[in-house]
Design an enzyme around this catalytic site. Structure first.
Site, PDB file in Angstrom:
ATOM      1  N   ASN A  10      -2.519   6.129   5.806  1.00 36.52           N
ATOM      2  CA  ASN A  10      -3.657   5.361   6.302  1.00 36.52           C
ATOM      3  C   ASN A  10      -3.118   4.402   7.359  1.00 36.52           C
ATOM      4  O   ASN A  10      -2.487   3.408   7.022  1.00 36.52           O
ATOM      5  CB  ASN A  10      -4.297   4.596   5.123  1.00 36.52           C
ATOM      6  CG  ASN A  10      -5.361   3.614   5.585  1.00 36.52           C
ATOM      7  OD1 ASN A  10      -5.824   3.664   6.719  1.00 36.52           O
ATOM      8  ND2 ASN A  10      -5.750   2.708   4.692  1.00 36.52           N
ATOM      9  N   LYS A  12      -4.648   2.455   9.264  1.00 36.72           N
ATOM     10  CA  LYS A  12      -5.475   1.247   9.426  1.00 36.72           C
ATOM     11  C   LYS A  12      -5.732   0.997  10.925  1.00 36.72           C
ATOM     12  O   LYS A  12      -5.854   1.959  11.678  1.00 36.72           O
ATOM     13  CB  LYS A  12      -4.811   0.051   8.735  1.00 36.72           C
ATOM     14  CG  LYS A  12      -4.432   0.398   7.278  1.00 36.72           C
ATOM     15  CD  LYS A  12      -4.082  -0.781   6.443  1.00 36.72           C
ATOM     16  CE  LYS A  12      -3.688  -0.300   5.049  1.00 36.72           C
ATOM     17  NZ  LYS A  12      -3.535  -1.378   4.101  1.00 36.72           N
ATOM     18  N   HIS A  96     -12.252   2.012   0.920  1.00 42.14           N
ATOM     19  CA  HIS A  96     -10.967   1.301   0.920  1.00 42.14           C
ATOM     20  C   HIS A  96     -11.212  -0.184   0.633  1.00 42.14           C
ATOM     21  O   HIS A  96     -12.220  -0.747   1.064  1.00 42.14           O
ATOM     22  CB  HIS A  96     -10.278   1.479   2.272  1.00 42.14           C
ATOM     23  CG  HIS A  96      -8.873   0.959   2.244  1.00 42.14           C
ATOM     24  ND1 HIS A  96      -8.579  -0.367   2.398  1.00 42.14           N
ATOM     25  CD2 HIS A  96      -7.687   1.592   2.028  1.00 42.14           C
ATOM     26  CE1 HIS A  96      -7.258  -0.532   2.290  1.00 42.14           C
ATOM     27  NE2 HIS A  96      -6.699   0.640   2.072  1.00 42.14           N
ATOM     28  N   GLU A 168      -5.907   2.177  -6.032  1.00 37.01           N
ATOM     29  CA  GLU A 168      -5.148   1.188  -5.273  1.00 37.01           C
ATOM     30  C   GLU A 168      -5.456  -0.215  -5.785  1.00 37.01           C
ATOM     31  O   GLU A 168      -6.488  -0.807  -5.409  1.00 37.01           O
ATOM     32  CB  GLU A 168      -5.533   1.255  -3.787  1.00 37.01           C
ATOM     33  CG  GLU A 168      -5.261   2.584  -3.141  1.00 37.01           C
ATOM     34  CD  GLU A 168      -5.167   2.441  -1.618  1.00 37.01           C
ATOM     35  OE1 GLU A 168      -4.108   2.720  -1.070  1.00 37.01           O
ATOM     36  OE2 GLU A 168      -6.160   2.022  -1.004  1.00 37.01           O
ATOM     37  N   GLY A 174      -0.293  -3.818   0.683  1.00 37.08           N
ATOM     38  CA  GLY A 174       0.336  -4.582   1.756  1.00 37.08           C
ATOM     39  C   GLY A 174       1.064  -5.831   1.297  1.00 37.08           C
ATOM     40  O   GLY A 174       1.376  -6.699   2.111  1.00 37.08           O
TER      41      GLY A 174
HETATM   42  P1  PGA Z   1       0.127  -0.316   1.853  1.00 37.79           P
HETATM   43  O1  PGA Z   1      -1.404   0.074   2.031  1.00 37.79           O
HETATM   44  O2  PGA Z   1       0.892   0.958   1.608  1.00 37.79           O
HETATM   45  O3  PGA Z   1       0.517  -0.983   3.138  1.00 37.79           O
HETATM   46  O4  PGA Z   1       0.203  -1.241   0.677  1.00 37.79           O
HETATM   47  C1  PGA Z   1      -1.993   1.049   1.216  1.00 37.79           C
HETATM   48  C2  PGA Z   1      -3.439   1.242   1.605  1.00 37.79           C
HETATM   49  O5  PGA Z   1      -4.075   0.270   2.030  1.00 37.79           O
HETATM   50  O6  PGA Z   1      -3.979   2.336   1.501  1.00 37.79           O
END
Ligand code: PGA
Length: 262
Positions: A10, A12, A96, A168, A174
């Site tokens: 992803n 983003k 999400h 998640e 993050g």
């Molecule tokens: P991350 O994000 O791997 O940076 O924690 C995961 C996501 O938001 O799908």
């Protein structure tokens, strides 16, 4: 259970068209043709076209980070699922936590988006997860249930094989904080049972057919993924930060590949 792991990147709001095209071409050239790991990427909407064309005739699927439920209409800023399928996009993320938190998406809207995407022929990854406060309050399971039930209600047996769930925990996204394998295993089992109990999706969970694919997401890196991938009920990962750096993404794919062989 499916044994072939699925890794979904992803991106983003990172990698605009030029950078995304460069990344996708390099990924295409460097991904081992013998890799058994299923690799999907979700670039920003404006980069989809570049990435779809760079990855044409490869096994890497390209997806959108969000999708609207209507085929067309007065929905400023939204993207029709039919526009996506017509340009070669194969899947969409829905629900999400960043969409839920920053843009106020509700469980009902997530269900509508899921249904619209499935109707148009897309595969869908439905994202769910609890906040730190909800986990601390002991309400993780009721939160997951409330998020998933409206979605499950619109998944017919015909749609079921095109749905994956991403668990998640919001506090792990993050942040560098990863859920423990016990937390992941228990959430995945809860989700799988919920899926299995749902009338509409019941046939997808029969002994002869694969049950739903459930991915873990939240601070996944090449360093922690072997342990996560070995956790019962984990079929792959939804990855943010580590998916936008090509070296880390390739390393993650290697870890998944080694896990399969080990
Ligand atoms: P991350 O994000 O791997 O940076 O924690 C995961 C996501 O938001 O799908």
């Amino acid at each position: 259970m499916r044994t072939r792991p699925l890794l979904v990147g992803n991106w983003k709001m990172n990698l605009g068209p030029a950078a995304a095209g460069r990344y996708a071409r390099e990924l295409r050239d460097r991904l081992s043709p013998t890799s058994e790991v299923e690799v999907w990427v979700a670039p920003p909407t404006v980069s989809l076209s570049e990435v779809v064309s760079a990855l044409e005739n490869t096994a890497i699927a390209v997806g959108a980070q969000n999708v609207h439920w209507a085929d067309a209409g007065a929905f400023t800023g939204e993207t029709s699922p039919l526009f996506l399928t017509s340009m070669g996009v194969r899947f969409a993320l829905v629900g999400h936590s960043e969409r839920r938190t920053y843009f106020g998406e509700t469980d009902q809207q997530v269900a509508l988006r899921t249904e619209g995407a499935l109707k148009a022929g897309l595969e869908v990854i439905v994202c769910i997860g609890e906040t730190e406060q909800q986990r601390a309050a002991g309400t993780t399971e009721s939160v997951l249930k409330a998020q998933l039930e409206p979605v499950l209600a619109c998944i017919t047996p015909e749609y079921a094989p095109r749905v994956s769930i991403a668990y998640e925990p919001v506090w792990a996204i993050g942040t560098g904080k990863v859920a423990t394998t016990a937390e992941i295993a228990s959430a995945h089992l809860f989700i799988r049972n919920l899926w299995g109990r749902t009338h509409c999706a019941g046939s997808a969970g029969s002994a002869s057919e694969p049950t739903v694919r459930i991915l873990y997401g939240g601070s996944v890196t090449p360093h922690n993924f072997a342990e996560i991938a070995a956790t019962p009920g984990v079929n792959g990962a939804l990855v943010g930060g580590a998916s936008i750096k090509l070296e880390q993404w390739l390393a993650l794919i290697d870890v998944a590949q080694a896990q399969m062989q080990g």
